[in-house]
Design a protein around this motif. Structure first.
Motif, PDB file in Angstrom:
ATOM      1  N   ALA A 141     -37.972 -45.761 -22.731  1.00  0.00           N
ATOM      2  CA  ALA A 141     -38.413 -44.744 -21.844  1.00  0.00           C
ATOM      3  C   ALA A 141     -39.864 -44.310 -22.162  1.00  0.00           C
ATOM      4  N   TRP A 142     -40.145 -43.957 -23.378  1.00  0.00           N
ATOM      5  CA  TRP A 142     -41.152 -43.576 -23.824  1.00  0.00           C
ATOM      6  C   TRP A 142     -42.492 -44.751 -23.579  1.00  0.00           C
ATOM      7  N   ALA A 143     -42.341 -45.943 -23.929  1.00  0.00           N
ATOM      8  CA  ALA A 143     -43.115 -47.086 -23.693  1.00  0.00           C
ATOM      9  C   ALA A 143     -43.312 -47.236 -22.266  1.00  0.00           C
ATOM     10  N   VAL A 144     -42.226 -47.016 -21.243  1.00  0.00           N
ATOM     11  CA  VAL A 144     -42.488 -47.217 -20.076  1.00  0.00           C
ATOM     12  C   VAL A 144     -43.366 -46.130 -19.298  1.00  0.00           C
ATOM     13  N   VAL A 145     -43.191 -45.015 -19.785  1.00  0.00           N
ATOM     14  CA  VAL A 145     -44.018 -43.788 -19.343  1.00  0.00           C
ATOM     15  C   VAL A 145     -45.631 -43.944 -19.823  1.00  0.00           C
ATOM     16  N   ALA A 146     -45.613 -44.396 -20.868  1.00  0.00           N
ATOM     17  CA  ALA A 146     -47.064 -44.641 -21.505  1.00  0.00           C
ATOM     18  C   ALA A 146     -47.759 -45.772 -20.659  1.00  0.00           C
ATOM     19  N   ALA A 147     -47.015 -46.861 -20.466  1.00  0.00           N
ATOM     20  CA  ALA A 147     -47.659 -47.980 -19.902  1.00  0.00           C
ATOM     21  C   ALA A 147     -47.847 -47.563 -18.527  1.00  0.00           C
ATOM     22  N   ALA A 148     -46.915 -47.039 -17.678  1.00  0.00           N
ATOM     23  CA  ALA A 148     -47.172 -46.624 -16.232  1.00  0.00           C
ATOM     24  C   ALA A 148     -48.112 -45.768 -15.981  1.00  0.00           C
ATOM     25  N   ARG A 149     -48.626 -44.800 -16.853  1.00  0.00           N
ATOM     26  CA  ARG A 149     -49.554 -43.913 -16.847  1.00  0.00           C
ATOM     27  C   ARG A 149     -50.832 -44.637 -16.661  1.00  0.00           C
ATOM     28  N   ALA A 150     -51.152 -45.925 -17.144  1.00  0.00           N
ATOM     29  CA  ALA A 150     -52.337 -46.464 -17.126  1.00  0.00           C
ATOM     30  C   ALA A 150     -52.234 -47.912 -16.149  1.00  0.00           C
ATOM     31  N   ALA A 151     -51.181 -47.565 -15.487  1.00  0.00           N
ATOM     32  CA  ALA A 151     -51.158 -48.914 -14.415  1.00  0.00           C
ATOM     33  C   ALA A 151     -51.186 -48.435 -13.043  1.00  0.00           C
ATOM     34  N   SER A 152     -51.288 -49.285 -12.109  1.00  0.00           N
ATOM     35  CA  SER A 152     -51.318 -49.040 -10.652  1.00  0.00           C
ATOM     36  C   SER A 152     -49.960 -48.674 -10.515  1.00  0.00           C
ATOM     37  N   PHE A 153     -50.008 -47.743  -9.145  1.00  0.00           N
ATOM     38  CA  PHE A 153     -48.610 -47.479  -8.541  1.00  0.00           C
ATOM     39  C   PHE A 153     -47.693 -48.567  -8.690  1.00  0.00           C
ATOM     40  N   GLU A 154     -47.933 -49.784  -7.876  1.00  0.00           N
ATOM     41  CA  GLU A 154     -47.036 -50.931  -8.153  1.00  0.00           C
ATOM     42  C   GLU A 154     -46.525 -51.321  -9.200  1.00  0.00           C
ATOM     43  N   ALA A 155     -47.614 -51.483 -10.189  1.00  0.00           N
ATOM     44  CA  ALA A 155     -47.022 -52.105 -11.502  1.00  0.00           C
ATOM     45  C   ALA A 155     -46.308 -51.105 -12.184  1.00  0.00           C
ATOM     46  N   GLY A 156     -46.511 -49.485 -11.994  1.00  0.00           N
ATOM     47  CA  GLY A 156     -45.559 -48.493 -12.658  1.00  0.00           C
ATOM     48  C   GLY A 156     -44.273 -48.804 -12.282  1.00  0.00           C
ATOM     49  N   VAL A 157     -44.006 -48.901 -10.835  1.00  0.00           N
ATOM     50  CA  VAL A 157     -42.690 -49.142 -10.226  1.00  0.00           C
ATOM     51  C   VAL A 157     -42.031 -50.265 -11.035  1.00  0.00           C
ATOM     52  N   VAL A 158     -42.664 -51.526 -11.148  1.00  0.00           N
ATOM     53  CA  VAL A 158     -42.135 -52.722 -11.719  1.00  0.00           C
ATOM     54  C   VAL A 158     -41.524 -52.309 -13.027  1.00  0.00           C
TER      55      VAL A 158
END
Length: 173
Positions: A141-158
């Motif tokens: 969960a921590w890693a997903v949030v950290a990665a999604a903050r730096a990604a595009s919306f679409e990549a964050g959803v994936v």
């Protein structure tokens, strides 16, 4: 690869370093030839893996090996985070650049990016850290949030969807 260097690479989960290769009898010219011919993959300055090791874990395999090489040479507490942690955990990282290893450093270190490594600092609760195949890794969960903050919306959803089924108990080993 000879027996001694193969043993070292095995202990280090597929990664080995120039100084280790030299200690095992390889010469710089031989290392350069092995890289040029594609038998060895240069992960980062002075760090290598065999082509077989780099290809073994699919498209994120080289990144995971690069993360291993980077963390191996860092001192103190180092926790793999963000997209790098997700790659280690086997979460799909579609649309997320894997050109940098992301690590979380202990208090007292500074945030910075150098030599292909982004060093992150700040609070990271102990209960948000797992050990996965010899690496300390931020919990999914921590890693997903950290990665999604730096990604595009679409990549964050994936990332969110890919990390959804991973629990903290999975991946230990």
């Amino acid at each position: 690869m000879d027996g001694d260097l193969a043993r070292i690479a095995g202990v280090q989960h597929g990664v080995f370093f120039r100084d280790q290769a030299l200690d095992c009898g390889y010469r710089d010219a031989e290392i350069a030839t092995l890289v040029k011919e594609g038998d060895w993959v240069r992960l980062r300055r002075g760090a290598y893996a065999t082509r077989e090791a780099a290809d073994a874990d699919g498209p994120t395999g080289p990144h995971v090996l690069t993360v291993r090489a980077a963390t191996h040479r860092l001192s103190g507490l180092v926790v793999v985070t963000g997209a790098s942690a997700l790659a280690v955990l086997g979460v799909p990282v579609w649309g997320v650049p894997l050109d940098r290893a992301h690590v979380h450093r202990e208090p007292g270190k500074t945030s910075r990016s150098e030599a292909g490594v982004s060093h992150h600092v700040g609070p990271l609760p102990e209960d948000q850290v797992l050990e996965v195949q010899g690496l300390l890794v931020a919990a999914p969960a921590w890693a997903v949030v950290a990665a999604a903050r730096a990604a595009s919306f679409e990549a964050g959803v994936v990332l969110m969807e890919g990390g959804r089924g991973i629990t903290q108990g999975e991946g230990d080993g």
